[in-house]
Scaffold this motif. Sequence first.
Motif, PDB file in Angstrom:
ATOM      1  N   GLN A  91       1.096  -0.986  -0.307  1.00 36.74           N
ATOM      2  CA  GLN A  91      -0.022  -0.244   0.153  1.00 36.74           C
ATOM      3  C   GLN A  91       1.077   1.495   0.003  1.00 36.74           C
ATOM      4  OE1 GLN A  91      -2.422  -0.907   3.042  1.00 36.74           O
ATOM      5  NE2 GLN A  91      -4.408  -1.242   2.495  1.00 36.74           N
TER       6      GLN A  91
ATOM      7  N   GLN B 202       1.579   5.267  -0.481  1.00 31.71           N
ATOM      8  CA  GLN B 202       0.479   7.010   0.802  1.00 31.71           C
ATOM      9  C   GLN B 202       1.200   7.910  -0.022  1.00 31.71           C
ATOM     10  OE1 GLN B 202      -2.092   6.847   2.018  1.00 31.71           O
ATOM     11  NE2 GLN B 202      -2.123   9.601   2.074  1.00 31.71           N
TER      12      GLN B 202
ATOM     13  N   SER C  72       2.194  11.888  -0.435  1.00 28.42           N
ATOM     14  CA  SER C  72       2.488  13.491   0.168  1.00 28.42           C
ATOM     15  C   SER C  72       3.067  14.265  -0.659  1.00 28.42           C
ATOM     16  CB  SER C  72       2.508  13.313   1.638  1.00 28.42           C
ATOM     17  OG  SER C  72       3.877  12.830   1.541  1.00 28.42           O
TER      18      SER C  72
ATOM     19  N   CYS D  97       6.448   9.466  -0.660  1.00 29.97           N
ATOM     20  CA  CYS D  97       5.022   7.769  -0.529  1.00 29.97           C
ATOM     21  C   CYS D  97       6.536   6.839  -0.055  1.00 29.97           C
ATOM     22  CB  CYS D  97       5.411   7.430  -2.576  1.00 29.97           C
ATOM     23  SG  CYS D  97       4.803   6.342  -2.608  1.00 29.97           S
TER      24      CYS D  97
ATOM     25  N   GLY E 289      -0.370   5.242  -5.331  1.00 29.27           N
ATOM     26  CA  GLY E 289      -0.777   5.741  -4.460  1.00 29.27           C
ATOM     27  C   GLY E 289      -1.887   6.085  -4.544  1.00 29.27           C
ATOM     28  N   GLN E 290      -2.365   7.637  -4.017  1.00 29.41           N
ATOM     29  CA  GLN E 290      -3.596   8.307  -4.210  1.00 29.41           C
ATOM     30  C   GLN E 290      -3.734   9.306  -5.141  1.00 29.41           C
ATOM     31  OE1 GLN E 290      -1.876   8.470  -1.281  1.00 29.41           O
ATOM     32  NE2 GLN E 290      -2.604  10.635  -0.622  1.00 29.41           N
TER      33      GLN E 290
ATOM     34  N   THR F 250      -1.651  13.264  -5.009  1.00 30.69           N
ATOM     35  CA  THR F 250      -1.099  14.201  -5.105  1.00 30.69           C
ATOM     36  C   THR F 250      -0.635  15.060  -6.099  1.00 30.69           C
ATOM     37  OG1 THR F 250       0.044  15.476  -2.827  1.00 30.69           O
ATOM     38  CG2 THR F 250       1.482  13.752  -4.449  1.00 30.69           C
TER      39      THR F 250
END
Length: 119
Positions: free
Chosen positions: A2, A4, A6, A21, A110-111, A113
């Motif tokens: 996973q 993430q 930013s 990340c 990742g989601q 940014t």
Amino acid sequence: VQLQASGGGLVQAGGSLRLSCAASGRTFSSYAMGWFREAPGKEREFVAAVSWGGGSSYYADSAKGRFTISRDNAKNTVYLQMNSLKPEDTAVYYCGALNSGSYSPLGYWGQGTLVTSPA
């Protein structure tokens, strides 16, 4: 794995940002990692990639000389240092896990940014 991402934000043209990340899971160091971006109305495009050990890196022509990708496997984190930002760098930036041999995306993203660099 996973991921993430930013670190995005609003920065004037010519400025700098560092994206991070963070990855979960024990297999992070077995993947090559990459950064991709999607500008409004455009398809996702490759920006930069780094090998599993960090010793090799690759860049899109648009990123060469301005962006630097790096990773810290002890922290399960990959970075993208972006300098001399241009308005055309405005996009949502995604980190992704890549096949260590072919550097093909594995489908772990990742989601995203958002980076905005107005003229």
